[in-house]
Each structure stands twice: as structure tokens, then as C-alpha cells.
Design an enzyme around this catalytic site. Structure first.
Site, PDB file in Angstrom:
ATOM      1  N   HIS A 262       0.198   7.679   4.306  1.00  0.00           N
ATOM      2  CA  HIS A 262      -0.808   6.746   4.208  1.00  0.00           C
ATOM      3  C   HIS A 262      -2.109   7.099   4.466  1.00  0.00           C
ATOM      4  O   HIS A 262      -2.412   7.348   5.850  1.00  0.00           O
ATOM      5  CB  HIS A 262      -0.374   5.332   4.585  1.00  0.00           C
ATOM      6  N   ASP A 264      -5.854   5.707   4.484  1.00  0.00           N
ATOM      7  CA  ASP A 264      -6.829   4.804   4.236  1.00  0.00           C
ATOM      8  C   ASP A 264      -8.242   5.503   3.532  1.00  0.00           C
ATOM      9  O   ASP A 264      -8.656   6.190   4.405  1.00  0.00           O
ATOM     10  CB  ASP A 264      -7.139   3.843   5.405  1.00  0.00           C
ATOM     11  N   ASP A 374       0.214  -0.958   1.580  1.00  0.00           N
ATOM     12  CA  ASP A 374      -0.706  -1.474   2.652  1.00  0.00           C
ATOM     13  C   ASP A 374      -1.695  -2.472   2.097  1.00  0.00           C
ATOM     14  O   ASP A 374      -2.862  -1.982   1.937  1.00  0.00           O
ATOM     15  CB  ASP A 374      -1.279  -0.424   3.581  1.00  0.00           C
ATOM     16  N   HIS A 579      -8.439  -1.309   0.290  1.00  0.00           N
ATOM     17  CA  HIS A 579      -8.149  -2.346   0.971  1.00  0.00           C
ATOM     18  C   HIS A 579      -8.616  -2.377   2.394  1.00  0.00           C
ATOM     19  O   HIS A 579      -8.376  -3.654   2.997  1.00  0.00           O
ATOM     20  CB  HIS A 579      -6.477  -2.491   0.859  1.00  0.00           C
TER      21      HIS A 579
END
Ligand SMILES: [Zn+2]
Length: 1059
Positions: A262, A264, A374, A579
Site C-alpha cells: 500500500h 499512499d 484503506d 484518501h
């Protein structure tokens, strides 16, 4: 096989801890097995470095002047980059051995070899060694130059003191190891086996016989294994192989392990660092794929792949190659992993449209699952949007973060607002960053709430959030566990294999209807008000540019639709909807970049609007002046401030007398305002209001209160600016609760448990303090006529103040509150409340392409966990026959408790951005009392009007003399949301229309267009034609059928323009 003597004792704890010490990296490394992982070592031949504040491309960086450096040197500060040149010579004596470069430094490193990135190096991500050769050959070159590019930030940024604290700009970084060493692969294998055996002994527990078998096997291995004598290793290895080769039964659960990382897209580090995070993480993955043909890696977010394509083309080509082999698995289908709550419906469609087209173009196929591990909640419209984008499967895990209620399923059907269903799976280990340990494997089955119904679970392994990804050790562990009695079966798998296995059991699954609300992070609906405002505003700008450009295409043969520019601007908006960006949970650096993206969209968007306006005006006779454009699909009667020479404005009433005039435009002689003709027109300027719409004179009463009245509603403000009465004039019905006042500002203490920018806790409600104004501050603003207004000042606290203009226009069914706040607080939350004379157990909130109800009470834990919720442009509280709607132009946080509607305005968290929300803010909300239902009363078009003001664009050439309308829809339930050029468009003359049913009803309607349409055909959100073929088109009218909240897209092929 040499066997050790039988163990003398049966003590569980000493046996277990004995094995632990044998593999410990901390204790007894002088004599244990771990201490033998590396053999001989030698320093690198020469180390030099070059420090820069820039993120330079490799070719540029290596041209710079490098200074001698050594282990122990410090470098920095935060966000800088230190390039190391590493000259090394492998000793000849190491022929036949596996040789590693061992590198330990702070920061995130990337190794470059022969001009290509080859591996990431991060202590935090357990990547401290780069394999120079698996087996040094006699003839192999032994001298080599590598570069290590070290970013001065950690995997999770550079927080001062704690992870989410604002970054420390002055961090120092250090190289603590740079050497060559011989690596003992056989020791590594034994360590993996012993750790897994320990995991089973501990994880299965003392009630389980397999646990003892694991423990005694490990103990026996320690007995036979002498770390100083490698020739003893095969015996120990054989014991392990025998154990792991004992198979489980047919009923074993199957775990689908997939490498994942993941990243971001921006969070505790800026966007530009993410570009490098992708490279560091994915080159490491490429290495793993090369070494482990069965290893698979699921990779989401088209934007990140696009960055790698442009910055690291060599790496991109390798990823494409491994995608062909099925090892690198692009997933998700979206441009970025966006927030699941705040983006508009259209913006969510574009996430998929941009994403899927990118995946198709670069990797030859679209994604079949939506991948959003997420994010902070999931809109009830997502199932429909997924299905319309060729997606039937959904994966996330964030709901495991719920603070109050534990979500009841891990594998289930998720049914959206319109009834669309997707198969959803939450990896039951409740993480997207597993390490491949036995504990996690056991948890995956133990926690799975659908075991017995389905026998398959996902398991995502690899360091995540800040990137990093999987390691060889994780892969080794999972390979070892492929089928061992006592544990679930572990397959290195793919989302496709997981979901097809789950589909096999789908008859047994439960269904969850409606939104997936995350009972945490509810502060993200409000944090960083300027980002939220930019988001709403830019969604509008792109809507208007696309509509006007499409109309220009329909009216002008010369007009070139600005498709590439719009793609750029859309991608910026979509990027900001990541997000941790639109949610406001990012550091200051990211927020600044995000604001630049919005500024880009504003300025370039306005240029495109002017260009479209110019094309619309060309070739038509008429006076030069203003082009008034209504970009909404229904008639509007509104007061508009029209620019006059010299920078002044005058007010004009823009009525729309005709029935069919929608989505239209109209010229307006400048600077005069003409009387409204009766001809059908969306927008015609008028100086005088019809008598029945005239605003009554403002009256200032002796007590200092002010009344505004436009014949539709009557508003009374007390001398402090509070709303004491709001009456629907025709019925005399009062909307404000008896004995209460509306427009009441309230301040709360806002101190969460940890996640500062993210969380507002339930207990903040217990700290409510009304902000009391001073009598006598209310003054009359505009005196009436077309517009009446009153304004006042309010001191919120010693540091913060607010001014507000309360505005009522002629003909307008709502009163607007233009608000300016100077906000300087710490851990406070500002809201505004409206106690309504309405009683209902549920309130209605606008969401993407529709609305939904949430309770107004706290009966159950599921109800009170939603003490702070999100909405888009409106919230409504209605009882039979009457209701009150609260509209807004850039807010997302709201709640209705009992009869009190509350809009969340500003927060003041300090982490991860210590400056967030400090300073000046401007926003508008509005209040609309209504008879009947909110649907029949027109709350939805009112909220659109507040958000899409009529455009008054300078018409550079002769403007059309008569008003003109492009589209109309016969049913008020159906909203024409989007008009754009199709992504693939024959001669550029294919338009896409997107419409949705907004009332929650089955409805047939007619779409009428004044554009020269040759063919109309339904399509999906990816603009693929419906195989059923064209729709019947009669007199430029199309019949469309909708079910509740259905979103439909249409391709309109325009006739070639007349020459
Ligand atoms: Zn994330």
C-alpha cells in the site's frame, strides 16, 4: 540420519524459549544460528556522496561532484537526497559463495546498477541487503560501481516525535553500515523453518497436539544442528521438511496470499516522494518475481503506474512483462485509491474511467475488482458504479477499524442504493501489510466470520502505507506453508483466483445493504476546509467546461473539444481525491501541492470556459455583451450579480419563462438589463421583478431584529444574528422549533484519542458551548428590491471571529448565509445548528447520485456510532407534509440528532499538519423550509443552484440574439448530471450524457435535445455501447426508463456540421 538423544524433560516453556534463543537476533548471537547468517565481510572499496535538496534524475545526479564519505557520516535535512557512489571489490576467496552488499542507513534507499534501479533499501522495510551474486563465478567481474539514492525521509515520513506529528524539518540521517558479506542461504532456510515451528507451537496452543509436534521438531532441530558446522544443517533441514510435508485434510481452509504494497499517493510525505516510493518498492518486487516464479503481486492506482512509466520507463517495461506472465497483477480499476465518501458521483465514475482505460492501454486488460483497502468509509452508490465499470468484486479491510461495532461479515454480497450487487471480501487478518507469520495465517481463519460458508480468504503481505512491499523472507515463509497439517493451506494467488473460489460458494453468503460506514475518522469530512472547498468548486468547473464545450461542439463546426486539457485537469482533481488528501489527513506540504492543483484547475478551467463561450457566440448576429449560461437541466429564476464597466456589479433577475428551456444560454446586452421576453429561454436578464415576486421592504424593528421577506419565506433574525423565525409565507408554517433559535454557532472541545486530523470522538458532544453574540451587532445590508440582506459580526473566541451576511433573493425558496471566519484555534470544532419544528426518526442526506436515510436517534450502537456523518450538498429533515433542508456549497460533515440539524464547519487539529485550517475561510450554507416531501418541493434543484451559479461570461463576439436550450428532461426526478465528449469519439462528434434518478422512484421520462443528433445508444460508465443497439429517436426525443437511483449513460452521435 544421526539422531540426537531423546529429550530428557518435558518442560514447555524452557523448550520453547530455548528455540527462540537459537534464532534470536538479540541474544547469544555469538553462538546461535542467527549469528551465522552472514559469514566473512569486508568494507566497500570507496564511498563518496553528494547531497541535494532536489529529487534529481539518475543521469543528472551521477554527473555531480561526489565527496569522500564513510560509514557513520550524517546527512540531511528532511526531504533532501543523499546520493552515494559505492565502489566495491569482491574478494577472490569468495568464489562459489552468495555475496551481498549490506547497507544500513536512515531514510529510504534505492540501489542503481548500470543506470537502472534494482532494489529498495530500508531498515524499516527489512531490506538491508542487496544480492550482488547468488554464486560468485571464477570469471565473474569482481569490481563494480553502484549508486544508492537515499531520500531523507522514513517509510512513514519524518514526524517529529511520533508518526503523525508534523514533520521535523531538521532531521539528521546516518549511514551505519556499508560492507560486503558472504550470505549463508542454508542458515536462512533453517531460520525460516524454526520461526514457523515456533509460530505454530505458540499459535496453536497447548491444547493442540500439532503444537507439541511443532515444538518438539524445533527442539530436535536445535539438538542436531551445530551452528559452527554447516554439515549438520541437512539433518535439521530434513526434520523440518518431514514436519511441513505432513499434509492437512481436504477440509482445510485456503488462504490466497498476494504480495501487496500500500503506497499512499501522498500523506506524511509529498506527492513527488511517492513517485520514488513506487520505484523503490516495485523494483524490489520485480526482483522477487524473477526469483520466485510463483510469487504474485497485486498493484493498484493507475496514477502511480503512470508516474513510474514517465520517470522509470525501464521499470515500467519490466512490470508490463511480469503482468503478461500473470505475476504482476494490476488491480483496483481506479486512478488513485480515492476517498469513498467525499468525491461526487461523477468524480467517482472518472476514477474508474481514467483508471480502467490506463490499465487497458498499458497492461492489456481492465481490472475485474475494485481495490480500496484503506479508506474511511464507502458510499452506498459504489456497487452500481463498479458494475457499470465492468467490476463485480470488491476488496477492502478498513471496516475492521470500526470503534464501536464489529462488522459481521468478511465475505458477503454488498448491495448498493439502486440494488446493484458486488461480491465483497475483507481479508480477515484485518491488515493489508502481513508478514507471512503463522500467527497471521491462524488469525485469518480464526477471525473469518464466514468460515463454514466459504473456505477461502485473502492474505495481503508486504510492508505498506509508505511502501516497501514484500521481502524474500515473507515469500519463503508462505511457500513453506503451502499445505501443512494444523494450518490452513496457503497459495500464492491472485484476486481473480480468490474471487472465483469465493463465487463457488456464493449461494451461502449474506447480503449487506447500503453504505459501509466507518465508525472512525469522522473528522475527515471537515478537516482542511480549503481542500474541501477546492474539491467542490473544481468538480463544478469541470462540469461546466465539459457542458459548454459539448454545446460548442454541437453548434460550431470549427470548435475543437479540449479533450487532452480536460483529461489533465480531471487527473489533477482525481489525484487530490486520494484518501489522505481530500480528507485533510496529510501534512502541510501535501496540502500546499493540492491547493496548487486546484488553482491549476480554476485558471485553466476558466480559460476553457471562455473559449467555449467564444465558440458559442461566433457567427450569430446580436450585440456584444454577456453570455448568461445555465448549466443545470431545469429552468431557473435567479438574481444574478452582473458585471458593469469599472468593476461594479448590478443585480439582475434571470427568469426562465419557457417550459422547455434548460441547459441553455442567453446573451445579455451589456451593461443594460433587458425586460424578459416570454420566449422559451433558460436565461434572460430582466431589470424588474414580476410584482408577485417582489421582495418586501426590510424592516428593522425597534428591538434591533431584522425581518427579510420575499413572499415565499419570511426570515427573522434577532439582534445577535440568530434565527428566531423562518416561516413559509403561503401556509404560515414555522420551521424553527418553539423556544429555540437557529443559525446558532456552537463550539466543541475536539481532542481525539490519537488520530488528530482524522477523528472526532463521541464525547466531543458533551463539551457543547453555544457561541453567544452581542445584541446590536445586526445591521441591514442590501435594502431590498431584488435582494435583501442583513449582516452581523460574531466573536467566536478571543482569537477567532466570524461575519455573516444573511441574504434573501426575490423568487428564491431558500435563505443564504454567506460566512467569513477568521479561525485561530487549537482542538476546537465549530458547527452551526438549526433546531427544527419537525419530528422524524430519520433524516435524509445527499450522497453520490442519490440520497439515503440515517437515524436521528441513538437507539442502538449502530445508530450512535453515526453521531457525525457525511453528506454532499444537502441534508433534510421532514415529517409528513413539511420539512427543513440545510444546503451547503463546500461542506461535508453533518448530523441530525432529534430535531436539530447541524452542519460541521471548521476543525483545528494539529497533526499531521500543525497549520491546518488556521486563517480565513469563506463558505455559504442555506436553509430551505418546504411543504410536502423534499422531492416534490425541489430541494434537490435548489441545492444544485446553490452549487452551480448561473454563469455570466463575457461574449467576445456577437452573442446569440435569442436564448437557446440544448437539453431538457420531462421528469423532475431525473437529473442530467453530465454532458461531455466521448473518450473515443468519431470525428470528435460523439457526446456522452449521464442522467440519474434522484427521487428514489421508478420513472419513465423523455429527454429532449435541440442538438442535431443522428444516433443515440445507451452505454456503460466506460462508454461502451449497449449491445442492444440504438434507441428510437423521434423528433429529437428519447424515452428513458429509470429505477430508483439508477444512473444511465448515453452516447449521442451528432450529425456532421453543415459546411
Ligand atoms: Zn492509505
Amino acid at each position: 540420519m544421526a539422531m540426537a538423544p531423546a529429550p530428557a524433560l518435558k518442560h514447555w516453556r524452557t523448550t520453547l524459549e530455548r528455540v527462540e534463543k537459537f534464532v534470536s537476533p538479540l541474544y547469544f548471537t555469538d553462538c546461535n544460528l542467527r549469528g551465522r547468517l552472514f559469514g566473512d565481510s569486508c568494507p566497500v572499496a570507496e564511498l563518496s556522496s553528494f547531497l541535494t535538496p532536489e529529487r534529481l534524475p539518475y543521469q543528472e545526479a551521477i554527473q555531480q561532484h561526489f565527496h569522500p564519505a564513510q560509514v557513520g557520516d550524517s546527512f540531511g535535512p528532511t526531504w533532501w537526497t543523499c546520493w552515494f557512489r559505492v565502489e566495491l571489490t569482491i574478494p577472490e576467496a569468495w568464489v562459489g559463495q552468495e555475496v551481498h552488499l549490506r547497507w544500513e542507513s536512515d531514510g529510504e534507499g534505492l540501489v542503481w546498477r548500470d543506470g537502472e534501479p534494482v532494489q529498495g533499501l530500508t531498515k524499516e522495510g527489512e531490506k538491508t541487503s542487496y544480492v550482488l551474486t547468488d554464486k560468485l563465478g571464477e570469471e565473474d567481474p569482481r569490481s563494480l560501481t553502484l549508486y544508492v539514492e537515499v531520500a531523507c525521509n522514513g517509510l512513514l515520513g519524518a514526524g517529529k516525535g511520533s508518526m503523525i506529528a508534523a514533520p521535523d524539518p531538521e532531521k539528521a540521517f546516518q549511514v551505519s553500515r556499508a560492507e560486503l558479506a558472504v550470505f549463508h542461504r542454508d542458515v536462512h532456510k533453517l531460520l525460516v523453518d524454526l520461526e514457523l515451528l515456533l509460530g505454530m507451537a505458540k499459535g496453536l496452543g497447548e491444547d493442540n497436539q500439532r503444537s507439541y509436534q511443532a515444538l518438539y521438531t524445533a527442539n530436535q532441530m536445535v539438538n542436531v544442528c551445530d551452528p559452527a558446522q554447516p554439515e549438520t544443517f541437512p539433518v535439521a533441514q530434513a526434520l523440518a521438511s518431514k514436519f511441513f510435508g505432513q499434509r492437512g485434510g481436504e477440509s482445510q481452509h485456503t488462504i490466497h496470499a498476494m504480495g501487496h504494497c500500500h503506497i499512499d499517493t501522498a500523506w506524511l510525505w509529498p506527492f513527488k516522494e511517492t513517485v520514488r516510493k513506487c520505484a523503490r518498492s516495485w523494483v524490489t518486487v520485480v526482483q522477487l518475481m524473477e526469483r520466485n516464479p510463483e510469487f504474485t503481486f497485486a498493484c493498484s492506482q493507475a496514477q502511480q503506474l503512470a508516474w513510474v512509466k514517465s520517470h522509470y520507463p525501464g521499470l515500467h517495461a519490466r512490470l508490463q512483462e511480469f503482468a503478461c506472465r500473470g505475476q504482476f497483477v494490476p488491480v483496483g480499476g481506479t486512478w488513485v485509491e480515492m476517498d469513498g465518501n467525499l468525491p461526487s458521483g461523477e468524480a467517482m465514475v472518472r476514477q474508474f474511467l481514467q483508471g480502467q482505460n490506463f490499465f487497458l492501454q498499458e497492461f492489456g486488460k481492465m481490472c475485474s475488482e475494485f481495490w480500496l483497502p484503506d479508506t474511511f468509509g464507502y458510499s452506498a452508490q459504489l456497487p452500481q458504479l463498479m458494475r457499470g465499470c465492468g467490476i463485480r468484486h470488491f476488496l477492502t479491510q478498513k471496516l475492521s477499524w470500526n470503534l464501536v461495532n464489529s462488522f459481521p461479515h468478511h465475505t458477503f454480497f454488498w448491495e448498493g442504493l439502486d440494488g446493484s450487487r458486488v461480491l465483497a471480501h475483507f481479508p480477515p487478518g484485518d491488515s493489508y501489510g502481513m508478514q507471512g507469520c503463522v500467527e497471521e495465517v491462524l488469525k485469518t481463519v480464526a477471525k473469518n466470520r464466514d468460515k463454514g460458508r466459504t473456505n477461502h480468504s485473502a492474505f495481503l503481505f508486504g510492508f505498506g502505507d509508505g511502501g516497501g512491499g514484500p521481502t524474500q523472507t515473507m515469500v519463503d515463509r508462505l511457500k513453506r506453508l503451502c499445505n501443512t497439517d494444523g494450518l490452513p493451506r496457503v497459495q500464492l494467488s491472485s484476486p481473480e483466483r480468490l474471487f472465483s473460489a469465493l463465487e463457488g460458494h456464493s449461494g451461502q453468503l449474506c447480503t449487506w445493504v447500503g453504505e459501509l460506514f466507518l465508525e472512525l475518522h469522522n473528522g475527515t469530512y471537515t478537516t482542511h476546509a480549503q481542500i474541501k472547498k477546492g474539491n467542490r468548486e473544481c468538480e463544478r468547473i469541470l462540469h461546466d467546461v465539459e457542458l459548454l464545450s459539448s454545446l460548442a461542439l454541437g453548434r460550431s463546426a470549427q470548435f475543437l473539444y479540449p479533450a487532452p486539457q480536460l483529461q489533465d485537469l480531471w487527473r489533477l482533481l482525481l489525484l487530490n481525491q486520494f484518501h489522505d488528501v481530500v480528507t485533510g489527513s496529510c501534512i502541510q506540504l501535501v496540502a500546499e501541492e493540492a491547493m496548487c492543483h486546484y488553482e491549476d484547475i480554476r485558471s485553466r478551467g476558466n480559460t476553457l470556459l471562455s473559449a467555449a463561450a467564444a465558440a458559442l457566440c461566433a457567427g450569430e448576429p446580436g450585440p456584444e455583451g454577456l453570455l448568461i449560461v445555465n448549466t443545470l437541466p431545469w429552468k431557473r429564476t435567479e438574481v444574478l450579480a452582473l458585471p458593469r464597466p469599472g468593476g461594479a456589479h448590478c443585480l439582475g433577475l434571470i427568469p426562465s419563462p419557457g417550459d422547455s428551456a434548460q441547459c441553455g444560454l442567453r446573451s445579455c446586452a451589456h451593461p443594460h438589463l433587458a425586460a424578459a421576453p416570454a420566449a422559451p429561454a433558460a436565461c434572460v436578464c430582466s431589470a424588474r421583478a414580476p410584482a408577485d415576486l417582489a421582495s418586501r421592504p426590510l424592516s428593522t424593528k425597534t428591538d434591533g431584529s431584522v425581518t427579510l421577506d420575499n413572499g415565499i419565506i419570511r426570515v427573522r433574525l434577532d439582534p445577535t444574528g440568530c434565527l428566531t423565525s423562518l416561516v413559509l409565507v403561503a401556509s404560515g408554517r414555522e420551521a424553527i422549533a418553539e423556544g429555540a433559535v437557529g443559525n446558532q454557532f456552537v463550539l466543541f472541545d475536539d481532542v481525539p484519542l490519537y488520530w488528530d486530523a482524522w477523528d472526532v470522538m463521541d464525547y466531543h458532544l458533551e463539551t457543547r458551548k453555544p457561541v453567544l453574540g452581542q445584541a446590536g451587532t445586526l445591521a441591514v445590508g442590501t435594502e431590498g428590491g431584488m435582494r435583501g440582506s442583513a449582516w452581523f459580526l460574531l466573536q467566536i473566541s478571543p482569537n477567532s471571529r466570524l461575519s455573516q451576511e444573511v441574504v434573501l433573493d426575490v423568487g428564491c425558496p431558500y435563505v443564504r448565509f454567506h460566512t467569513e471566519v477568521h479561525w485561530h484555534e487549537a482542538h476546537k470544532f465549530l458547527k452551526v445548528e438549526f433546531p427544527a419544528r419537525v419530528r422524524s426518526p430519520q433524516a435524509t442526506y445527499e450522497v453520490q447520485f442519490g440520497h439515503l436515510q440515517r437515524p436521528t436517534h441513538y437507539n442502538t450502537s449502530w445508530d450512535w456510532a453515526r453521531f457525525e456523518v457525511w453528506a454532499h450538498r444537502w441534508v433534510d429533515l421532514s415529517e409528513h407534509g413539511f420539512g427543513l433542508a440545510l444546503l451547503n456549497d463546500c461542506k461535508y460533515g453533518a448530523s441530525v440528532r432529534g430535531s436539530v440539524l447541524s452542519l460541521s464547519l471548521l476543525r483545528a487539529p494539529k497533526s499531521p499538519d500543525a497549520t491546518v485550517d488556521m486563517g480565513r475561510h469563506e463558505f455559504t450554507y442555506a436553509l430551505m423550509p418546504h411543504e410536502g416531501s423534499f422531492q416534490d418541493a425541489g430541494v434537490i434543484p435548489a441545492a444544485y443552484s446553490l452549487n452551480f451559479p448561473l454563469l455570466a461570461l463575457p461574449a467576445p463576439g456577437p452573442a446569440p440574439a435569442a436564448s437557446w436550450s440544448a437539453f431538457s428532461v420531462s421528469s423532475p426526478a431525473v437529473v442530467l448530471e453530465t454532458v461531455k465528449q466521448a473518450e473515443t469519439s468519431l470525428h470528435g462528434r460523439t457526446l456522452v450524457l449521464r442522467l440519474y434518478e434522484a427521487h428514489g422512484s421508478h420513472v419513465d421520462c423523455w429527454l429532449h435535445t435541440w442538438l442535431p443528433v443522428q444516433e443515440a445508444v445507451l452505454c456503460d460508465f466506460l462508454e461502451r455501447r449497449d449491445p442492444a443497439g440504438p434507441l428510437p429517436l423521434r423528433d429529437n426525443r428519447l424515452k428513458l426508463t429509470f429505477s430508483p437511483f439508477q444512473v444511465r449513460s448515453l452516447l449521442l452521435l451528432l450529425q456532421p456540421p453543415p459546411n
